[in-house]
Design a protein around this motif. Structure first.
Motif, PDB file in Angstrom:
ATOM      1  N   LEU A 329       0.836  -1.357   0.139  1.00 48.76           N
ATOM      2  CA  LEU A 329      -0.034  -0.029   0.043  1.00 48.76           C
ATOM      3  C   LEU A 329       0.955   1.268   0.027  1.00 48.76           C
ATOM      4  CD1 LEU A 329      -3.042  -0.636   2.412  1.00 48.76           C
ATOM      5  CD2 LEU A 329      -3.203  -0.526  -0.004  1.00 48.76           C
ATOM      6  N   GLN A 330       0.478   2.352  -1.012  1.00 48.95           N
ATOM      7  CA  GLN A 330       1.097   3.297  -0.929  1.00 48.95           C
ATOM      8  C   GLN A 330       0.353   4.390  -0.011  1.00 48.95           C
ATOM      9  OE1 GLN A 330       4.284   3.953  -2.453  1.00 48.95           O
ATOM     10  NE2 GLN A 330       3.939   1.688  -2.748  1.00 48.95           N
ATOM     11  N   ASP A 331       0.942   4.713   1.226  1.00 42.99           N
ATOM     12  CA  ASP A 331      -0.014   5.139   2.234  1.00 42.99           C
ATOM     13  C   ASP A 331       0.824   6.449   2.792  1.00 42.99           C
ATOM     14  OD1 ASP A 331      -1.633   6.276   4.367  1.00 42.99           O
ATOM     15  OD2 ASP A 331      -1.881   4.018   5.255  1.00 42.99           O
ATOM     16  N   PRO A 334       0.475   6.277   7.280  1.00 43.36           N
ATOM     17  CA  PRO A 334       0.127   5.106   7.950  1.00 43.36           C
ATOM     18  C   PRO A 334       0.095   5.513   9.426  1.00 43.36           C
ATOM     19  CG  PRO A 334       2.402   4.911   7.298  1.00 43.36           C
ATOM     20  CD  PRO A 334       1.782   6.283   6.899  1.00 43.36           C
ATOM     21  N   ARG A 340      -4.105  -1.611  12.300  1.00 38.43           N
ATOM     22  CA  ARG A 340      -4.904  -1.417  11.397  1.00 38.43           C
ATOM     23  C   ARG A 340      -5.760  -2.668  11.298  1.00 38.43           C
ATOM     24  NH1 ARG A 340      -2.350  -0.176   5.833  1.00 38.43           N
ATOM     25  NH2 ARG A 340      -2.988   1.874   6.726  1.00 38.43           N
ATOM     26  N   ASP A 359      -7.763   2.574  11.389  1.00 35.04           N
ATOM     27  CA  ASP A 359      -6.320   2.781  11.662  1.00 35.04           C
ATOM     28  C   ASP A 359      -6.133   3.493  12.943  1.00 35.04           C
ATOM     29  OD1 ASP A 359      -5.211   1.399   9.477  1.00 35.04           O
ATOM     30  OD2 ASP A 359      -4.520   3.316   8.218  1.00 35.04           O
ATOM     31  N   ARG A 368     -10.648   4.661   7.105  1.00 37.36           N
ATOM     32  CA  ARG A 368      -9.979   5.052   5.913  1.00 37.36           C
ATOM     33  C   ARG A 368     -10.237   4.151   4.539  1.00 37.36           C
ATOM     34  NH1 ARG A 368      -3.878   5.366   6.779  1.00 37.36           N
ATOM     35  NH2 ARG A 368      -3.864   7.304   5.472  1.00 37.36           N
ATOM     36  N   THR A 370      -9.036   2.800   0.222  1.00 39.66           N
ATOM     37  CA  THR A 370      -8.338   3.176  -0.743  1.00 39.66           C
ATOM     38  C   THR A 370      -9.324   2.025  -2.058  1.00 39.66           C
ATOM     39  OG1 THR A 370      -6.056   2.873  -1.849  1.00 39.66           O
ATOM     40  CG2 THR A 370      -6.922   1.096  -0.461  1.00 39.66           C
ATOM     41  N   GLN A 378      -2.978  -1.280  -6.178  1.00 39.33           N
ATOM     42  CA  GLN A 378      -3.616   0.071  -5.657  1.00 39.33           C
ATOM     43  C   GLN A 378      -3.733   0.812  -6.890  1.00 39.33           C
ATOM     44  OE1 GLN A 378      -1.300   1.855  -2.729  1.00 39.33           O
ATOM     45  NE2 GLN A 378      -3.156   3.081  -1.915  1.00 39.33           N
ATOM     46  N   GLY A 382      -2.787   6.594  -2.804  1.00 41.49           N
ATOM     47  CA  GLY A 382      -2.693   6.677  -1.388  1.00 41.49           C
ATOM     48  C   GLY A 382      -3.784   6.146  -0.834  1.00 41.49           C
ATOM     49  N   VAL A 383      -4.015   6.483   0.637  1.00 39.59           N
ATOM     50  CA  VAL A 383      -5.273   6.069   1.332  1.00 39.59           C
ATOM     51  C   VAL A 383      -5.641   7.422   1.805  1.00 39.59           C
ATOM     52  CG1 VAL A 383      -5.800   4.654   3.319  1.00 39.59           C
ATOM     53  CG2 VAL A 383      -3.767   3.884   1.937  1.00 39.59           C
ATOM     54  N   ASP A 385      -8.629   9.244   4.169  1.00 39.06           N
ATOM     55  CA  ASP A 385      -9.392   9.415   5.539  1.00 39.06           C
ATOM     56  C   ASP A 385     -10.657   9.866   5.424  1.00 39.06           C
ATOM     57  OD1 ASP A 385      -6.761   8.977   6.646  1.00 39.06           O
ATOM     58  OD2 ASP A 385      -6.599  11.307   7.542  1.00 39.06           O
TER      59      ASP A 385
END
Length: 426
Positions: A329-331, A334, A340, A359, A368, A370, A378, A382-383, A385
């Protein structure tokens, strides 16, 4: 300077998702029951099952515009014939699962309940199945296996099942299905053998008719637990928090948590055995898995206890389940504290995969989400909120809507259930 601010604003990309204002679905929801979100009408309506008060089931219907109405759950059998055996008992509602609308106009729900005394080992009553009829699984045991010593087990009656007078304790169960057909996944424990055999035998099984036991090879998997040097038993739970989905004509995929393992098994359309159950070691206690299926592919997501990684896997419905692997995951933000948890997955009509989770550490726990492609790579940069900063979130669920938006529902620590519609660009 003004020019520097303008330059910064021009180079800052807009957020990948936009969450509409939260709307209240209900208040006073029980944390032990959590949320069960089920599509009722092909992405146009979502049924959210939960409980309030002393164990009253509720179902909220949320449409693709965010409008909320309340369904009337039929829990007549539980309400009229399954009251607590003792006023000192505490009713724990493990899940309320919307199963579909009955001809009466009421919502059929699976209601999985455990009444227990506050004192450990004193006794309990467990029931699982549709709430308007006799339970598929029920157990009025004395909880002999809550924390036994080897001497305690040696005194218990041995037998292959409870019809032979054996001491058997049902540990956990969950209801699945629809208006026409429902079934229960459950676990039980008993002595493995007579005489000096003081091992414990945990069994995971499936049933769909009260007291009938007509499913061929109903036992899905089993574990033998031996006493330790101090004449006690390891405390790890086996075959808990099961999850199941129907895979069209292929049958059913079921899974449960088993210590550090996640266990998969496949059943045919009659719920009969089609192969051996497969236990896959994740290295830490798995969170409750989330399953979905689309275009012949099964998707699985899960988390690990007190960790921040997300695990996922996809495989053909006709193939053997595969071990979940860590999802890359590109977060950008985090969780730095806490874990999580509460992974949720739903495949959209276009094949994209909506993913939500919770999270962080209280009071900074947030919902959150994605979006991934059908390959679990992905797509969303990003992830995002979803929940506001002042909401301490206990559990979250995501559903892909026919409108192209996503509905994220979440249970807050103050008992409020909120929903938010989310639009994403990628």
């Amino acid at each position: 300077s003004p020019s520097a601010s303008a330059s910064t604003a021009a180079t800052t990309p807009p957020p990948p998702c936009t969450a509409e204002a939260p709307f209240v679905i209900d208040k006073g929801a029980r944390a032990d029951t959590g949320l069960t979100a089920v599509e009722i009408e092909n992405g146009k309506q979502v049924g959210v099952g939960y409980a309030v008060g002393e164990g009253i089931p509720r179902v909220a219907l949320v449409d693709d515009t965010g409008a909320v109405t309340k369904a009337d759950p039929d829990w007549s059998h539980v309400k009229d014939q399954e009251s607590k055996k003792d006023a000192a008992m505490v009713r724990h509602v493990m899940r309320v699962t919307p199963l579909g609308l009955l001809k009466s106009g009421k919502m059929r729900v699976g209601m999985d309940v455990k009444d227990a005394y506050p004192e450990k080992g004193k006794g309990s009553y467990l029931r699982c199945g549709p709430a308007e009829v006799e339970p598929v699984i029920s157990d009025d045991s004395a909880a002999q296996f809550d924390d036994p010593t080897e001497d305690d087990v040696a005194k218990l009656t041995y037998g292959t099942d409870d019809t032979e007078g054996a001491t058997v304790d049902f540990r956990d169960c969950r209801t699945f299905g629809d208006v026409k057909r429902s079934y229960v996944l459950a676990s039980q424990v008993r002595r493995e053998g007579p005489g000096d055999d003081h091992n414990l035998l945990y069994q995971w099984f499936v049933d769909e008719l009260p007291g009938k036991g007509l499913i061929k090879d109903a036992i899905i998997d089993k574990r033998v637990v031996k006493p330790t040097a101090d004449h006690k038993y390891p405390t790890a739970e086996h075959f808990i928090s099961p999850v199941a989905i129907q895979m069209g004509d292929v049958g059913f995929l079921i899974t449960s948590r088993d210590g550090g393992n996640i266990v998969f098994a496949k059943r045919n359309s009659k719920l009969e055995k089609t192969g051996a159950a497969m236990a896959m070691w994740l290295g830490a206690a798995a969170g409750m898995p989330s399953l979905d299926m689309s275009n012949g592919q099964v998707y699985v997501l899960t988390t690990e206890f007190q960790k921040t990684d997300l695990y996922g896997v996809l495989f053909a419905a006709t193939a053997n389940p595969q071990k979940p692997q860590k999802v890359d995951l590109q977060d950008p933000s985090p969780p730095t504290e806490g874990a999580r948890e509460s992974a949720s997955i739903d495949v959209a009509a276009n094949g994209d995969v909506a993913v939500a989770f919770v999270d962080g550490k209280a009071p900074a726990r947030k919902a959150r989400m994605t979006v991934m492609g059908s390959d679990l790579k992905q797509k969303l940069p990003g992830v995002f909120d979803v929940s506001p900063a002042d909401a301490t979130v206990q559990e979250a669920r995501v559903v892909s809507l026919a409108s192209g938006k996503y509905l994220v529902t979440y249970l807050r620590s103050d008992g409020q259930i909120h929903g938010q519609l989310v639009s994403c660009k990628y």
